[in-house]
Design an enzyme around this catalytic site. Sequence first.
Site, PDB file in Angstrom:
ATOM      1  N   ILE A 140       0.850  -1.182   0.000  1.00  0.00           N
ATOM      2  CA  ILE A 140       0.000   0.000   0.000  1.00  0.00           C
ATOM      3  C   ILE A 140       0.891   1.239   0.000  1.00  0.00           C
ATOM      4  O   ILE A 140       1.765   1.387   0.865  1.00  0.00           O
ATOM      5  CB  ILE A 140      -0.935   0.023   1.229  1.00  0.00           C
ATOM      6  CG1 ILE A 140      -1.691  -1.305   1.352  1.00  0.00           C
ATOM      7  CG2 ILE A 140      -1.886   1.204   1.130  1.00  0.00           C
ATOM      8  CD1 ILE A 140      -2.510  -1.702   0.144  1.00  0.00           C
ATOM      9  N   LYS A 141       0.679   2.112  -0.975  1.00  0.00           N
ATOM     10  CA  LYS A 141       1.488   3.325  -1.079  1.00  0.00           C
ATOM     11  C   LYS A 141       0.896   4.438  -0.218  1.00  0.00           C
ATOM     12  O   LYS A 141      -0.288   4.750  -0.316  1.00  0.00           O
ATOM     13  CB  LYS A 141       1.563   3.794  -2.535  1.00  0.00           C
ATOM     14  CG  LYS A 141       2.406   2.904  -3.418  1.00  0.00           C
ATOM     15  CD  LYS A 141       2.473   3.414  -4.843  1.00  0.00           C
ATOM     16  CE  LYS A 141       3.516   4.499  -5.010  1.00  0.00           C
ATOM     17  NZ  LYS A 141       3.723   4.826  -6.450  1.00  0.00           N
ATOM     18  N   ILE A 142       1.752   5.019   0.606  1.00  0.00           N
ATOM     19  CA  ILE A 142       1.368   6.124   1.486  1.00  0.00           C
ATOM     20  C   ILE A 142       2.378   7.241   1.302  1.00  0.00           C
ATOM     21  O   ILE A 142       3.585   7.005   1.392  1.00  0.00           O
ATOM     22  CB  ILE A 142       1.353   5.672   2.968  1.00  0.00           C
ATOM     23  CG1 ILE A 142       0.300   4.580   3.176  1.00  0.00           C
ATOM     24  CG2 ILE A 142       1.088   6.864   3.890  1.00  0.00           C
ATOM     25  CD1 ILE A 142       0.296   3.998   4.587  1.00  0.00           C
TER      26      ILE A 142
END
EC number: 2.2.1.2
Length: 369
Positions: A140-142
């Site tokens: 998951i890209k944050i």
Amino acid sequence: MSTTPTAALSEAGVSIWLDDLSRERIETGDLARLIAERNVVGVTTNPTIFAGALSKGERYAEQVASLAASGADVDRAVFEITTDDVRAAADVFREVYDRSGGFDGRVSIEVAPGLAHDTAGTVAEAKTLWERVDRPNAMIKIPATVEGLDAIRETIGAGISVNVTLIFSLDRYRAVMEAYLAGLEQAKAAGHDLSTIHSVASFFVSRVDTEIDQRLVAIGTDEALALKSKAGVANARLAYELYEETFASERAAALLDAGANRQRPLWASTGVKDPALPDTLYVTELVAPGVVNTMPEKTLEATFAHGVVTGDTVTGAYAEAGAVLDALAKVGVDYDDVTALLEREGVEKFVVSWSELLESVGQALGAAR
């Protein structure tokens, strides 16, 4: 002996990830071809990439029609479409994931960019995306905004693998690694298996040169112009030095001994913007053990065709890199102002792309109804 430059890059310890994804690439077998022929071992996505994929549209028509018939709104449709693509790509990479012991075979999907300054909202969406994709090789890209730092810690602490994006400054990179280690400590206390949690920290390269070079041209002195196109590589090399220092610490060692993985540096924005520069500059000048280089296809093909891989080009160059940043300060380039601007612009660009994505899907839903 390596038979191709991309094979040589892999042997030097660089994981090649493609910075692009579309349903067409998955369904035509092109993604599998790149794994087999170009040593690609992962994929990253972002709102701009999805907007581009959806704008072509043909391979999404059947799903859009089904979503329209079910009464799905735009947000729901985008969520279903993008998570389906990431899940399918993760399945394509599953063999790579298994073969590498979870090290590679990764596919990243980003939280909605409008949440970049909303810690709680980012954590909630990260969990929702993780559950919906439902593949151990997802990430998951944050974004590495100030608010994103706590979201990174909480998400890692929940046992979710994270790709931290939009890192431009060395200070922010330190804070990202701190958030990762704190998240691992939180995950360990909660009883999670640390060996299953992976993370990369996406340090942007070419955008740094683009902005700084504009300022150097505006300054216009010989000293300033001599520094053109040196900042991006120097900045990334110093980031790798910080990575080595951080994961050699007692704190990191204790977590590694408990089964944790290092948070690998990932070179992002590696497409060369200046036509006067070698088109493989941000690949061949940033070779180091244990890094990821996520490339647009044009850069991947240039590397495959004529990249010259000579081994590690990072770890012996820290003094030179530090001298570049010192020289930039002396001619009047404000590093902190540059990196703060690039972070703001990075978030804003993704917000615009996300709006375009929502608009195009909304139009497609309307037409299907």
